[in-house]
Design an enzyme around this catalytic site. Sequence first.
Site, short mmCIF file in Angstrom:
data_model
loop_
_atom_site.label_atom_id
_atom_site.label_comp_id
_atom_site.label_asym_id
_atom_site.label_seq_id
_atom_site.Cartn_x
_atom_site.Cartn_y
_atom_site.Cartn_z
N ASP A 78 70.29 15.79 -19.03
CA ASP A 78 69.20 15.13 -19.21
C ASP A 78 69.33 13.80 -19.95
O ASP A 78 68.53 12.92 -19.89
CB ASP A 78 67.78 16.11 -19.93
CG ASP A 78 67.26 16.86 -18.99
OD1 ASP A 78 67.92 17.15 -18.05
OD2 ASP A 78 66.10 17.53 -19.10
N CYS A 119 72.35 23.91 -20.68
CA CYS A 119 71.39 22.70 -21.11
C CYS A 119 70.06 22.91 -20.30
O CYS A 119 69.83 24.13 -19.78
CB CYS A 119 72.04 21.69 -20.26
SG CYS A 119 73.67 21.03 -21.45
N ASP A 120 69.13 22.10 -20.38
CA ASP A 120 67.76 22.07 -20.42
C ASP A 120 67.24 23.15 -19.21
O ASP A 120 66.58 24.25 -19.47
CB ASP A 120 67.06 20.87 -20.36
CG ASP A 120 67.60 19.94 -21.55
OD1 ASP A 120 68.42 20.23 -22.11
OD2 ASP A 120 66.69 19.13 -21.80
N LYS A 121 67.49 22.70 -18.02
CA LYS A 121 66.75 23.32 -16.90
C LYS A 121 67.79 24.34 -16.37
O LYS A 121 67.17 25.24 -15.61
CB LYS A 121 66.64 22.41 -15.80
CG LYS A 121 65.75 21.12 -16.23
CD LYS A 121 64.62 21.52 -16.99
CE LYS A 121 64.15 20.14 -17.67
NZ LYS A 121 65.10 19.56 -18.46
N CYS A 195 73.29 19.40 -27.06
CA CYS A 195 73.04 18.47 -28.05
C CYS A 195 72.36 19.13 -29.42
O CYS A 195 71.62 19.94 -29.19
CB CYS A 195 71.84 17.30 -27.58
SG CYS A 195 72.55 16.39 -26.45
N GLU A 444 61.00 13.62 -18.27
CA GLU A 444 61.23 13.52 -19.80
C GLU A 444 61.10 12.08 -20.10
O GLU A 444 61.79 11.30 -19.47
CB GLU A 444 62.06 14.32 -20.44
CG GLU A 444 62.32 15.78 -20.52
CD GLU A 444 63.46 16.21 -20.82
OE1 GLU A 444 64.38 15.56 -21.51
OE2 GLU A 444 63.76 17.59 -21.22
N SER A 470 61.12 14.85 -24.02
CA SER A 470 62.40 15.70 -24.42
C SER A 470 62.18 16.48 -25.83
O SER A 470 61.21 16.32 -26.60
CB SER A 470 63.47 14.60 -24.89
OG SER A 470 64.62 15.06 -25.58
#
Length: 554
Positions: A78, A119-121, A195, A444, A470
């Site tokens: 992202d 990570c995110d998704k 992150c 985001e 985010s």
Amino acid sequence: MKSDAIKKGIERAPHRSLLYALGCTPGEMDKPFIGIVNSFSEIVPGHMHLDEIAEAVKAGVRSKGGVPFEVNTIAVCDGIAMNHPGMKYSLPSRELIADSTEIVAEAHAFDALVFIPNCDKIIPGMLMAAVRLNLPSIFISGGPMLSGNLPTENGFEKIDLSSLFEAVGKVTGGKMTEQELADMEQIACPGCGSCSGMFTANTMNCLTEALGMGLPGNGTIPAVDIRRRQLAQKAGEQIMELLAANVRPRSIINKDSLHNAFAVDMALGGSTNSVLHLTAIAHEAGVDFSLPMVNEISQATPQLCKLRPAGDYHIEDLDKAGGIPAVMKELGGLLKTKANTVSGKTVAQIAAQSRVNDSAVIRSKANAYSSTGGLAVLFGNLAPDGAVVKRGAVAPEMMVHQGTARVFDSEEEATQAIIGRTIKPGEVIVIRYEGPRGGPGMREMLTPTSLLAGMGMDKEVALITDGRFSGATRGAAIGHVSPEAASRGPIAALADGDIIKIDIPNGKLDAELSDKEIAKRLAKVPDFEPRVKTGYLKRYAEKVSSASTGAVFG
């Protein structure tokens, strides 16, 4: 075994021949086949080391008599996708990850699955797949990145990716030189891992523990720590135990475990995206978990941690303080403690074996940052179906705010206005047509919020959108406004100069407009014209549901 469909019987001779071509032995035809679903990628820092995690998992599987097969799915970074058309693909990738995992697992008749996201998704996409397939499953993430150490006159300052986004705002506002920014670039992200703050990736990896689908330490052990590889091997061993006991995701992910995930989320002050993802997982599991129920949990759960971007601590600090087990121990009776986990222990048993090592990082309930959770869902005539804000990252003076609207129909338009310094203190920036259907993809928008923070305006200006923020966002940034503008939600009726009232403590988001006036304006709004007319995003926009129901395929 399910895998007998590809390895047993005379009619499976062609199948076995293909398996022998992979290096399988005749003796392995009597063993369970374990799918290792890995999102390794050389373009995503959080995933560049997942090949090593997979090797540790496979060692654990083999040690307990299983046959591991590594397969892959996609991953989007992202941070790299931010602030350009690539971000439109981030949330939609979640559905592709779930679907592709379903395809590869069913096509090859795996007996059980080990998921390796970071990570995110990718995390929620894999969780959705796990529930859908309902094969014995366990999660082992790649772990968080360490924070960077920026030299200062007084020693070192811990920084991370959100520091860099906000530094862009400082340069824009004349508070930092371009050379200072260039120096930060080299330091903020010191290596592999997700992150380092309580952004979406780390929020979801921590909540995977709370859901019961990851072993203790899944969310917090740093990517570069040898304990991460050890945990990966243990996950490979544990999947064989889960298979033998026939423990499946739907026996773990239920209303109680979702309650626990939301409660831990509130205590951590996690990313607003967690609401979007947990409701999508609940939808996949067939569990009713509405936004008002999220608020009920938030009202009952104190915020115990303030990690970046809400505070100064990072995930490495949370790990040293005891991690998610210590947070659950402190929450105690606020959790459904009888809930089961992939470790074979209940939430109560895991909490009992933990302790809080640093009460500054994980506060007690008596000394909580707030008596209510770090997230809140707002309702009102601008958001009849709800909107989400990271309450724990909002300055006290912005918890209640009234201002005139500055309306923009895209992130780019709003960003240019911020850079051009045409936004005035007290205003409410409105970014619409960035929802799941309107974007499409519900981008985001860390760039506008970090610009405001870097310019020192995050305590003077609020921002509302039908898009997303985010997990690194801070300030009075309210996202997921539903219904979205592309579906003729009330946000589509707003005009420059309208008065917007934000009352986060009381869960309110309203425009100073009558229902009659809103309806009159909406009647004049032209039919939404899709921005993308080809490819996957076109199909996504046609199928996706509202953010209030998780932005799932309807």
